[in-house]
Enzyme design. Structure first.
Site, PDB file in Angstrom:
ATOM      1  N   LYS A 235       9.197  -5.948  -2.131  1.00  0.00           N
ATOM      2  CA  LYS A 235       9.182  -4.451  -1.978  1.00  0.00           C
ATOM      3  C   LYS A 235      10.947  -4.439  -1.694  1.00  0.00           C
ATOM      4  CE  LYS A 235       5.624  -5.179   0.920  1.00  0.00           C
ATOM      5  NZ  LYS A 235       4.428  -4.327   0.472  1.00  0.00           N
TER       6      LYS A 235
ATOM      7  N   ARG B 189      -5.718  -8.591  -1.816  1.00  0.00           N
ATOM      8  CA  ARG B 189      -7.180  -8.475  -2.596  1.00  0.00           C
ATOM      9  C   ARG B 189      -6.830 -10.222  -3.412  1.00  0.00           C
ATOM     10  NH1 ARG B 189      -5.927  -2.949  -5.677  1.00  0.00           N
ATOM     11  NH2 ARG B 189      -4.167  -3.489  -4.158  1.00  0.00           N
TER      12      ARG B 189
END
EC number: 3.4.11.1
Length: 505
Positions: free
Chosen positions: A280, A354
């Site tokens: 990130k 996920r």
């Protein structure tokens, strides 16, 4: 803070301050306040402070009476206009009033039951929401501060006043409000805790304390065991971190009638998210400690259910790990075999939520659940779509999505349904695996939900709550200071309590 009832004639009421509410642009006071003013508050009628009070949302005015009076102060809290009144405004106004009491170092403020008369909300609901708003609005996460700490001046006791004996149901409302507030506060504090403190092991210890208190069954599955069980998605993410990962499984009332299938809550517990190899950017990276807000919401719901003494059969599953880069970290291009046997091509290691949730969902099927609700800070895309005050819900039954939205509205948590049409699976098609873990930037939140849908049988009611926008606030919202919000705790709690009456199969 303790909450007590005081039943008796208004002339005998005692409190450091009595809190009343007022509407903006109202032609006359709310009926409960007007009655008290006429019968017991003549000294207040001539107060310039009361005349200047306009009832704007979160406006607070303190009116002083004779020092020797049983109630020497009245605190007026503005609700805004009747047209804009809602549960959230009542909570915020109650919080503003009690924070003013904190500033004044008042130990024993009071709500009068009649102060809620005339509001567009049932009196019992209004009392409960005002108490929840006040309790959560007073709380601050200051556990780690060592300097410049002012002595706590928060009220030690809150009193609810009424002239006549109330029903047992109404008597129980302060306890229910305190239970709800405790769950929210637990979740907020976990989310606001720094990642070097709120590690997977820290969350497991929190779960153990709840289990010990309430007699829950608990299992903490370590990484080695998870790998042996085939949890390839969870293990792939966990291997990049030096912090020991774990899958926390909490079960309320494991001795319940096994013919009653449990409700299962699955909460994402990424205790710090760097993005992994798909790193990130640095801006606001410190806020990625909040990526375990789903797990925190599940623990908060268990906190509330335990305090309520609920007999619902509920299971909480929380896959907890950091997502870090490193020599053992999973990589873009890897193909991972999940616990379900399905294979996933990794396009972005920053779609790690996920990857851990898919194995937790597969594990949840061992319980033959009546329904499964997963809650996660899953996608930044949901913030673009809905902002930071509304969460998304996706489900494999429209009626279930509608029920989640409705229950959220009942408790002041806004959710909005997004579709899961089969056509969205096209974004996940892979040349080398059963599907990819992300598509392109199109429909990011929906594609995340579509990924998770692959791991839940169509025969099981399932809903996915994406709380990436609502789990954290950058500004003080009145009932919620800057930091974790505890969003989802009340919705999950009510889903557990109301599920038998929803009639969804």
């Amino acid at each position: 803070m303790e909450i007590d009832w005081q039943i008796g004639p208004a002339s005998e009421w005692r409190a450091d301050a009595l809190i009343f509410f007022g509407l903006e642009e109202a032609t006359e006071p709310l009926p409960g306040f007007k009655r008290w003013l006429d019968q017991h508050g003549q000294w207040l009628s001539a107060s310039p402070v009361l005349r200047d009070f306009q009832g704007k949302y979160q406006e607070v005015a303190v009116c002083y009476g004779p020092p020797e009076a049983n109630i020497p102060r009245v605190v007026m809290a503005g609700l805004g206009t009747r047209e804009k009144f809602d549960m959230e405004r009542l909570q915020g106004s109650a919080a503003a009033a009690l924070n003013r009491c904190r500033e004044l170092r008042l130990a024993r403020p009071a709500f009068c039951l009649r102060s809620f008369y005339g509001l567009p909300l049932m009196v019992d609901s209004a009392l409960k929401e005002a108490l929840i708003g006040g309790l959560t609005g007073l709380h601050r996460y200051e556990e780690l501060k060592t300097r410049d700490i002012a002595p706590s001046a928060a009220p030690s006791r809150l009193v609810v006043l009424n002239e006549y004996e109330t029903t047992p149901e109404l008597r129980a409302l302060p306890g229910a409000a305190a239970a709800a507030a405790a769950g929210i506060i637990l979740a907020r504090d976990l989310v606001s805790s720094p990642a070097n403190r709120a590690t997977p092991a820290f969350l497991a210890d929190c779960a153990r304390r709840l289990a010990d208190r309430d007699g829950c069954r608990i299992e903490v599955i370590g990484l080695e065991k998870a790998e042996s069980m085939g949890m390839g998605g969870f293990a792939a993410v966990a291997r990049g971190s030096r912090q020991p990962a774990c899958m926390i499984v909490l079960e309320r009332f494991p001795e319940a009638d096994r013919r009653e299938s449990p409700i299962v809550f699955v909460g994402k517990g990424i205790t710090f998210d760097t993005g992994g190899i798909s790193l990130k950017p640095r801006d606001h990276l410190e806020e990625m400690k909040q990526d375990m807000a789903g797990a925190a919401a599940v623990l908060g719901a268990f906190e509330t259910l335990g305090r309520l003494g609920s007999d619902r059969h509920v299971v909480g599953i929380m896959p907890c790990t950091e997502n870090m880069p490193g020599g053992n970290a999973y990589k873009p291009g890897d193909v991972i075999r999940t616990m379900s046997g399905l294979t996933v091509e990794v396009i972005s290691t920053d779609a790690e939520g996920r990857m851990v949730l898919c194995d937790a969902l597969t594990y949840a099927m061992r319980y033959k659940p009546a329904a499964v609700f997963d809650i996660a800070t899953l996608t930044a895309a949901v913030i673009i779509a809905l902002g930071q005050r509304v969460a998304a819900v996706m489900a494999n039954r429209d009626i279930l999505a509608e029920a989640v939205v409705d229950i959220g509205a009942q408790v002041g948590e806004r959710l909005w349904p997004l579709p899961l049409y089969d056509l969205y699976f096209d974004y996940l098609k892979s040349d080398v695996a059963d599907f990819k873990n992300v598509g392109d930037r199109t429909a990011g939140s929906i594609v995340g939900g579509m990924f998770l849908k692959q791991f839940v049988p169509d025969t099981t009611p399932w809903a996915h709550l994406d709380i990436a926008g609502t789990a954290w606030t950058d500004k003080d919202l009145g009932t919620t200071p800057r930091g974790g919000t505890g969003f989802g705790v009340r919705t999950l709690t009510e889903l557990a309590l109301q599920w038998p009456d929803l009639g969804i199969r």
